[in-house]
Design a protein around this motif. Structure first.
Motif, PDB file in Angstrom:
ATOM      1  N   SER A 140       0.798  -1.234   0.000  1.00 46.65           N
ATOM      2  CA  SER A 140       0.000   0.000   0.000  1.00 46.65           C
ATOM      3  C   SER A 140       0.829   1.282   0.000  1.00 46.65           C
ATOM      4  O   SER A 140       0.341   2.334  -0.423  1.00 46.65           O
TER       5      SER A 140
ATOM      6  N   TYR B 246      -0.465   4.894   0.824  1.00 48.47           N
ATOM      7  CA  TYR B 246      -1.896   4.744   1.066  1.00 48.47           C
ATOM      8  C   TYR B 246      -2.167   3.679   2.134  1.00 48.47           C
ATOM      9  O   TYR B 246      -3.179   2.982   2.101  1.00 48.47           O
TER      10      TYR B 246
ATOM     11  N   SER C   1      -5.905   1.783   3.416  1.00 49.14           N
ATOM     12  CA  SER C   1      -5.870   0.349   3.102  1.00 49.14           C
ATOM     13  C   SER C   1      -6.055  -0.506   4.343  1.00 49.14           C
ATOM     14  O   SER C   1      -6.865  -1.437   4.355  1.00 49.14           O
TER      15      SER C   1
ATOM     16  N   SER D  47       4.182   2.201  -3.096  1.00 45.65           N
ATOM     17  CA  SER D  47       2.926   1.495  -3.382  1.00 45.65           C
ATOM     18  C   SER D  47       3.004   0.789  -4.734  1.00 45.65           C
ATOM     19  O   SER D  47       3.691   1.247  -5.651  1.00 45.65           O
TER      20      SER D  47
ATOM     21  N   PHE E  43      -2.463   0.366  -6.055  1.00 46.49           N
ATOM     22  CA  PHE E  43      -2.729   1.420  -5.077  1.00 46.49           C
ATOM     23  C   PHE E  43      -2.402   2.780  -5.696  1.00 46.49           C
ATOM     24  O   PHE E  43      -1.323   3.342  -5.485  1.00 46.49           O
TER      25      PHE E  43
ATOM     26  N   GLY F 271      -6.762   2.349  -2.533  1.00 44.30           N
ATOM     27  CA  GLY F 271      -6.184   1.658  -1.388  1.00 44.30           C
ATOM     28  C   GLY F 271      -7.265   1.099  -0.475  1.00 44.30           C
ATOM     29  O   GLY F 271      -7.160  -0.020   0.021  1.00 44.30           O
TER      30      GLY F 271
ATOM     31  N   ASN G 201       4.772  -2.003   6.191  1.00 43.51           N
ATOM     32  CA  ASN G 201       4.804  -0.785   5.387  1.00 43.51           C
ATOM     33  C   ASN G 201       6.158  -0.090   5.451  1.00 43.51           C
ATOM     34  O   ASN G 201       6.502   0.691   4.552  1.00 43.51           O
TER      35      ASN G 201
END
Length: 447
Positions: A32, A35, A39, A174, A178, A184, A250
């Motif tokens: 993601s 985003y 998400s 991303s 996304f 997302g 992430n």
């Protein structure tokens, strides 16, 4: 909030806290990029919010979803519950426990994910499952009661160390799916389907209601309240773990070359991220410990699902013995598990894309009927139309039969084309119901 509510809440958490579900949040976090928040919050909506709602709505009728779905249509109730039990059982969820265990133990330890290694592992895995399920004993509960806290402590330690190790990194880039916050959101929403918890909630709800009743609560409103509070406890715990693992994923730096290598080897990226967190945080020991605990937790989950599904089918088709169901479902699970984790997940996507919209629509309709006088036809129309649209959409998306009008449906680009249709057909259903004089409003049996 009394002690019993906390106990039931953590029991429900343990039921939803499948080790396989852990692979999805970090993978979503990695994909993601910027985003992440829309998400992961959408993921939480379908992966946590809908299961909570599903458990609570199940408390509206003393017969649970069997009673509630029968009021929509007895035939629909049987067909839909059979599909749900097969989905959370031998077709997808049980094979996933084996293939997840393999990728979390054998792959990082032996550095192989060959078909032969998977075959040998699953033979041993399902022989153990078969033995435990044909000869039910307190062994499963004892192992489960030990392993769930141990798995939870291990994951919490990984989360804390993961924040230290990766929290300071820049967010990942991303992927192509996304492209915006709403994109997302839609990706996270449909990724939440993969947990299968919202449809599992339909099977679990009666277990929670019976647990509340066993504490001495008999008043229908108090049962509903206690079920809601227990569900909130489970939901908050799951929310913390999913968002934390997603956030760490992430902020993990994984090169495109590494992702390409994992894809070429048909190795699941989510399991790689988890084992990497454990390896970086606690060294080789942490990676092995996590893998072994996950494998054992998956084993107890598989046993619980085999027993539940076999008992359900034995109840509706009692001429076939319980042991025959256990052997049959174990064999089917073994065959599908040997397709590999990514294949099991891929095979589940079309089915879940049909089942989830119908399940969400049904649960919301049952909830509405608690507050608004509702005749059966008002529920039957939206359920029927959403089922048809979901099937046609999947058939079109998979390329089996092309139907150009599907692409023009609102929100089709976000895999949410069923949602506005559900709203419109629900309104139409209530309008039609107002003109039907030979039907009485639905009454849920609370006592």
């Amino acid at each position: 909030m009394n002690k019993n509510t906390w106990i039931i809440g953590f029991t429900l958490f343990a039921m939803f806290f499948g080790a396989g579900n852990l692979i999805f949040p970090p993978n979503l976090g990695l994909d993601s990029g910027e985003y992440f928040w829309p998400s992961i919050l959408a993921f939480a909506l379908t992966g946590i919010g809908l299961p909570l709602l599903g458990v609570v709505v199940g408390a509206l009728d003393k017969q649970g979803y069997i009673g509630s779905l029968n009021k929509i249509s007895p035939k629909f109730s049987v067909v839909f519950l059979v599909i749900i039990y097969l989905t959370i059982g031998p077709l997808f969820a049980i094979p996933r426990t084996a293939s997840t265990s393999f990728e979390m133990t054998v792959t990082p330890i032996a550095q192989t994910n060959s078909s032969l290694a998977l075959f040998i592992f699953t033979v041993i895995y399902f022989l153990i499952v078969l033995y435990l399920c044909i000869n039910p004993s307190k062994m499963i509960n004892r192992i489960g009661s030990l392993l769930t806290p141990l798995l939870l402590v291990t994951i919490l330690a990984m989360i804390i160390k993961g924040f230290v190790d990766f929290g300071g990194n820049a967010p990942s880039q991303s992927t192509e799916a996304f492209t915006s916050g709403f994109a997302g959101f839609s990706q996270g929403f449909t990724n939440g389907y993969l947990t299968m918890d919202a449809i599992a909630a339909i099977a679990f709800s009666m277990i929670v209601v019976n647990a509340v009743k066993a504490t001495g609560v008999t008043n229908a409103n108090k049962i509903f309240k206690q079920t809601l509070l227990a569900g909130l406890i489970a939901a908050i715990a799951l929310m913390f773990i999913y968002i934390s693992l997603g956030f760490i994923g992430n902020h993990m730096d994984v090169s495109q070359e590494k992702i390409a290598s994992l894809t070429a080897k048909d190795q699941n990226i989510g399991t790689y991220l988890l084992t990497t967190m454990a390896d970086v945080g606690f060294g080789t020991f942490g990676k092995y410990l996590l893998g072994i605990i996950v494998a054992l937790a998956c084993l107890t989950t598989a046993c619980g699902l085999i027993v539940s599904v076999s008992e359900y089918f034995h109840r509706i088709l009692p001429k076939i013995s319980y042991k025959v169901y256990v052997i049959g479902f174990t064999l089917i699970s073994f065959i599908l598990a040997n397709q590999g984790l990514n294949s099991v997940i891929s095979m589940s996507v079309p089915v879940l894309s049909i089942v989830y919209p119908v399940a969400i629509t049904s649960v919301l309709l049952i909830l509405i009927a608690r507050f608004v006088p509702t005749k059966p036809i008002a529920q039957q129309i939206p359920v029927a139309i959403v089922s048809i649209v979901s099937i046609l959409s999947v058939v079109h998306t998979q390329g089996w039969i092309k139907m150009s009008f599907i692409d023009s449906l609102p929100l089709k680009d976000y895999s949410l084309e069923w949602f506005p249709i559900a709203i419109v057909t629900t309104i139409i259903g209530y309008i039609v119901a107002s003109m039907v004089k030979n039907q009485k409003p639905i009454v849920y049996e609370k006592d």
